[in-house]
Design a protein around this motif. Structure first.
Motif, PDB file in Angstrom:
ATOM      1  N   GLY A 254       0.834  -1.196   0.000  1.00 32.44           N
ATOM      2  CA  GLY A 254       0.000   0.000   0.000  1.00 32.44           C
ATOM      3  C   GLY A 254       0.864   1.239   0.000  1.00 32.44           C
ATOM      4  O   GLY A 254       2.031   1.201   0.400  1.00 32.44           O
ATOM      5  N   ASN A 255       0.319   2.348  -0.479  1.00 33.21           N
ATOM      6  CA  ASN A 255       1.074   3.608  -0.431  1.00 33.21           C
ATOM      7  C   ASN A 255       0.266   4.672   0.285  1.00 33.21           C
ATOM      8  O   ASN A 255      -0.964   4.565   0.411  1.00 33.21           O
ATOM      9  N   GLY A 256       0.956   5.666   0.774  1.00 41.72           N
ATOM     10  CA  GLY A 256       0.313   6.759   1.483  1.00 41.72           C
ATOM     11  C   GLY A 256       1.012   8.074   1.195  1.00 41.72           C
ATOM     12  O   GLY A 256       2.216   8.100   0.878  1.00 41.72           O
ATOM     13  N   TYR A 257       0.258   9.145   1.281  1.00 40.89           N
ATOM     14  CA  TYR A 257       0.822  10.483   1.061  1.00 40.89           C
ATOM     15  C   TYR A 257       0.194  11.433   2.058  1.00 40.89           C
ATOM     16  O   TYR A 257      -1.014  11.351   2.343  1.00 40.89           O
ATOM     17  N   ASP A 258       1.002  12.334   2.597  1.00 42.38           N
ATOM     18  CA  ASP A 258       0.462  13.345   3.500  1.00 42.38           C
ATOM     19  C   ASP A 258       1.270  14.627   3.367  1.00 42.38           C
ATOM     20  O   ASP A 258       2.468  14.600   3.034  1.00 42.38           O
ATOM     21  N   VAL A 259       0.621  15.738   3.626  1.00 38.31           N
ATOM     22  CA  VAL A 259       1.282  17.036   3.593  1.00 38.31           C
ATOM     23  C   VAL A 259       0.667  17.915   4.667  1.00 38.31           C
ATOM     24  O   VAL A 259      -0.538  17.835   4.928  1.00 38.31           O
ATOM     25  N   HIS A 260       1.502  18.705   5.315  1.00 38.18           N
ATOM     26  CA  HIS A 260       1.021  19.676   6.292  1.00 38.18           C
ATOM     27  C   HIS A 260       1.750  20.996   6.068  1.00 38.18           C
ATOM     28  O   HIS A 260       2.942  21.024   5.723  1.00 38.18           O
ATOM     29  N   ALA A 261       1.008  22.066   6.272  1.00 41.46           N
ATOM     30  CA  ALA A 261       1.585  23.403   6.119  1.00 41.46           C
ATOM     31  C   ALA A 261       2.496  23.725   7.293  1.00 41.46           C
ATOM     32  O   ALA A 261       2.326  23.221   8.403  1.00 41.46           O
ATOM     33  N   ALA A 297      -0.504   4.060   4.279  1.00 43.41           N
ATOM     34  CA  ALA A 297       0.069   2.983   3.472  1.00 43.41           C
ATOM     35  C   ALA A 297      -0.318   1.617   4.022  1.00 43.41           C
ATOM     36  O   ALA A 297      -0.685   0.706   3.274  1.00 43.41           O
ATOM     37  N   VAL A 298      -0.252   1.460   5.343  1.00 45.22           N
ATOM     38  CA  VAL A 298      -0.635   0.183   5.960  1.00 45.22           C
ATOM     39  C   VAL A 298      -2.118  -0.081   5.758  1.00 45.22           C
ATOM     40  O   VAL A 298      -2.534  -1.186   5.376  1.00 45.22           O
ATOM     41  N   LEU A 299      -2.946   0.936   5.996  1.00 47.24           N
ATOM     42  CA  LEU A 299      -4.387   0.768   5.816  1.00 47.24           C
ATOM     43  C   LEU A 299      -4.729   0.479   4.366  1.00 47.24           C
ATOM     44  O   LEU A 299      -5.643  -0.313   4.068  1.00 47.24           O
ATOM     45  N   GLY A 303      -6.634  -2.697   2.835  1.00 47.20           N
ATOM     46  CA  GLY A 303      -7.955  -2.403   2.272  1.00 47.20           C
ATOM     47  C   GLY A 303      -8.937  -1.966   3.334  1.00 47.20           C
ATOM     48  O   GLY A 303     -10.105  -2.345   3.311  1.00 47.20           O
ATOM     49  N   ASP A 304      -8.458  -1.127   4.262  1.00 52.12           N
ATOM     50  CA  ASP A 304      -9.272  -0.758   5.423  1.00 52.12           C
ATOM     51  C   ASP A 304      -9.355   0.762   5.574  1.00 52.12           C
ATOM     52  O   ASP A 304      -8.987   1.331   6.601  1.00 52.12           O
ATOM     53  N   GLY A 305      -9.811   1.434   4.535  1.00 51.23           N
ATOM     54  CA  GLY A 305     -10.026   2.869   4.636  1.00 51.23           C
ATOM     55  C   GLY A 305      -8.742   3.664   4.700  1.00 51.23           C
ATOM     56  O   GLY A 305      -7.693   3.247   4.203  1.00 51.23           O
ATOM     57  N   ASP A 306      -8.825   4.835   5.346  1.00 48.06           N
ATOM     58  CA  ASP A 306      -7.646   5.684   5.493  1.00 48.06           C
ATOM     59  C   ASP A 306      -7.627   6.269   6.895  1.00 48.06           C
ATOM     60  O   ASP A 306      -8.529   6.021   7.707  1.00 48.06           O
ATOM     61  N   ILE A 307      -6.610   7.056   7.167  1.00 52.84           N
ATOM     62  CA  ILE A 307      -6.428   7.581   8.519  1.00 52.84           C
ATOM     63  C   ILE A 307      -7.605   8.457   8.936  1.00 52.84           C
ATOM     64  O   ILE A 307      -8.025   8.445  10.102  1.00 52.84           O
ATOM     65  N   PRO A 322      -0.265  12.258  19.710  1.00 52.27           N
ATOM     66  CA  PRO A 322       0.919  11.763  19.008  1.00 52.27           C
ATOM     67  C   PRO A 322       0.493  10.820  17.884  1.00 52.27           C
ATOM     68  O   PRO A 322      -0.358   9.946  18.067  1.00 52.27           O
ATOM     69  N   SER A 323       1.079  10.980  16.731  1.00 50.18           N
ATOM     70  CA  SER A 323       0.681  10.182  15.576  1.00 50.18           C
ATOM     71  C   SER A 323       1.091   8.720  15.697  1.00 50.18           C
ATOM     72  O   SER A 323       0.656   7.891  14.892  1.00 50.18           O
ATOM     73  N   SER A 324       1.908   8.404  16.695  1.00 51.59           N
ATOM     74  CA  SER A 324       2.247   6.996  16.936  1.00 51.59           C
ATOM     75  C   SER A 324       0.989   6.178  17.209  1.00 51.59           C
ATOM     76  O   SER A 324       0.931   4.986  16.887  1.00 51.59           O
ATOM     77  N   ILE A 325      -0.035   6.811  17.776  1.00 50.55           N
ATOM     78  CA  ILE A 325      -1.311   6.128  18.043  1.00 50.55           C
ATOM     79  C   ILE A 325      -1.924   5.622  16.745  1.00 50.55           C
ATOM     80  O   ILE A 325      -2.430   4.495  16.666  1.00 50.55           O
ATOM     81  N   PHE A 326      -1.836   6.423  15.697  1.00 52.42           N
ATOM     82  CA  PHE A 326      -2.479   6.081  14.428  1.00 52.42           C
ATOM     83  C   PHE A 326      -1.764   4.912  13.754  1.00 52.42           C
ATOM     84  O   PHE A 326      -2.409   3.981  13.262  1.00 52.42           O
ATOM     85  N   LEU A 327      -0.433   4.974  13.713  1.00 52.78           N
ATOM     86  CA  LEU A 327       0.322   3.892  13.079  1.00 52.78           C
ATOM     87  C   LEU A 327       0.178   2.599  13.872  1.00 52.78           C
ATOM     88  O   LEU A 327       0.008   1.520  13.288  1.00 52.78           O
TER      89      LEU A 327
END
Length: 413
Positions: A254-261, A297-299, A303-307, A322-327
């Motif tokens: 799976g792949n993932g992309y994120d951007v923050h200002a 990427a893992v999700l 095949g289980d949605g997105d963050i 902390p984003s460690s919770i999400f991963l």
């Protein structure tokens, strides 16, 4: 007790002997070898699980050292809830294996099984086929021992290690476990040995033979090893990895992309590592673009949605989280389907701050969150050559790839 063997035949109880102190390990780790980590759980957990998963086994009892009760409870806590119903309370053993087995046999008297299998707690790779072979042989025997026929030339040496003779190998076997018995037969033999103050037997078939019985041998794979020395654990880790990868044959990417200002601040969090900087990343959580991209990427591989579907920014619970919770949650979803994360790779696009000095700390943080080894994590960084929002230092982006492995028959979402 209800008969365990396909609804007929004698009930089967298993004694897993795990009260030893591991005197031959020869290293600085004082943890008893049956509680050392092998893969994701202690050795004893693997051994208990092998028998609890066998359809013909009615109950499993571990014989443990009195000092190890907390370690035992931790090992059992990691077993699937669907299996522990057949796990009896542990029995406290003694300094010597023979006395520990007798304590376990006495504890089984109230269950009164027809058959008992006695197995070393540090033989975690016992195949179901070996258990089957022992149980089948017990249909016509009082005692059965799994073992390996000797194929190497055998030398008998003196105290100075000079060979005195070559021993004929015909009919020689290396005894292993499980060793199976008609329950009353082996209980009687052990009681007789205790009454005779005989404590020098090295296995349970020897006790049976001393008491006038005969033992039938059945072959088992040489991989049914007993973990005795440090190099045994190294081989076991390799074997476990190989077995895991063969079992988890459904490979997904799976792949993932994120951007923050970026906005004025005192630093950014990237890959679970805080880096002092003149700006910070703007976001509902800690805005860690690397962990967010890895989570997606893992999700995606699963095949289980997105963050956003699991941790919506509208939910105040995740404000500043902390984003460690999400991963960690995404990894847990893989594990819940019987799978594992095989590799994580992230590329960071930023003009500043410099990622290079923090790369290894990021890899270590990601590996710890995902529960994988450091060599299964990649972190790279590049600038955008002054182009676009990243080039103008308006934001930081991350691209991630996750490789996961699932069993072929994993339950779909």
């Amino acid at each position: 007790m209800t008969d365990a063997r396909h609804g007929k035949g004698p009930s089967v109880a298993v004694l897993v002997v795990a009260a030893g102190r591991g005197r031959r390990m020869g290293d600085s780790d004082k943890t008893p070898k049956q509680y050392r980590q092998l893969g994701q759980m202690p050795v004893l957990s693997h051994t208990l699980k092998a028998f609890l998963m066998h359809a013909d086994v009615g109950s499993v009892t571990a014989v443990i050292h009195p000092d190890d009760l907390n370690l035992y409870e931790e090992a059992v806590a990691g077993l699937p809830a669907s299996l522990v119903g057949r796990l009896r309370p542990p029995v406290f053993g003694a300094d010597e294996r023979q006395a520990s087995v007798l304590a376990g046999l006495r504890a089984l008297k109230d269950e009164s099984p027809g058959i008992v299998l006695i197995h070393d707690g540090v033989r975690p790779f016992v195949p179901a086929e070996t258990v089957d072979a022992v149980l089948t042989a017990l249909e016509s025997s009082d005692a059965v021992c799994a073992g390996v026929p000797v194929v190497d030339t055998i030398k008998r040496c003196g105290a100075d290690d000079v060979a005195l003779e070559t021993v004929p190998r015909d009919g020689l076997w290396r005894a292993a476990t499980p060793q199976g018995f008609q329950f009353e037969v082996i209980l009687t033999a052990h009681e007789a040995a205790a009454n005779a103050v005989r404590t020098d037997f090295t296995d349970d078939t020897a006790v049976h033979e001393w008491n006038g019985g005969q033992t039938r041998m059945v072959p088992c794979p040489g991989e049914n090893i007993k973990l005795t020395r440090p190099d045994d654990f190294e081989r076991a880790e390799r074997r476990l990895t190989e077995d895991t990868y063969l079992r988890l044959a459904d490979v997904r990417v799976g792949n993932g992309y994120d951007v923050h200002a970026l906005e004025p601040g005192d630093g950014v969090t990237l890959g679970g590592v805080f880096i002092a900087h003149t700006q910070r990343l703007k976001g509902h959580s800690d805005a860690d673009v690397v962990l967010h991209a890895l989570t997606d990427a893992v999700l995606g591989a699963l095949g289980d949605g997105d963050i956003g579907s699991h941790f919506p920014p509208s939910d105040e619970r995740w404000l500043g989280a902390p984003s460690s919770i999400f991963l960690a949650d995404a990894v847990a979803r893989v594990a819940a389907r019987g799978g594992m994360v095989a590799h994580l790779d992230a590329s960071i696009i930023a003009e500043a701050p410099k990622v290079g000095p923090h790369r290894e700390a990021m890899r270590a943080a990601i590996a710890a969150i995902a529960g994988i080894s450091l060599d299964r994590v990649g972190v790279k960084a590049t600038t955008n050559e002054g182009l676009g929002f990243a080039g103008r230092r308006e934001g930081i982006a991350a691209i991630a790839t996750a490789t996961i492995r699932l069993p072929i028959d994993a339950e779909p979402l």
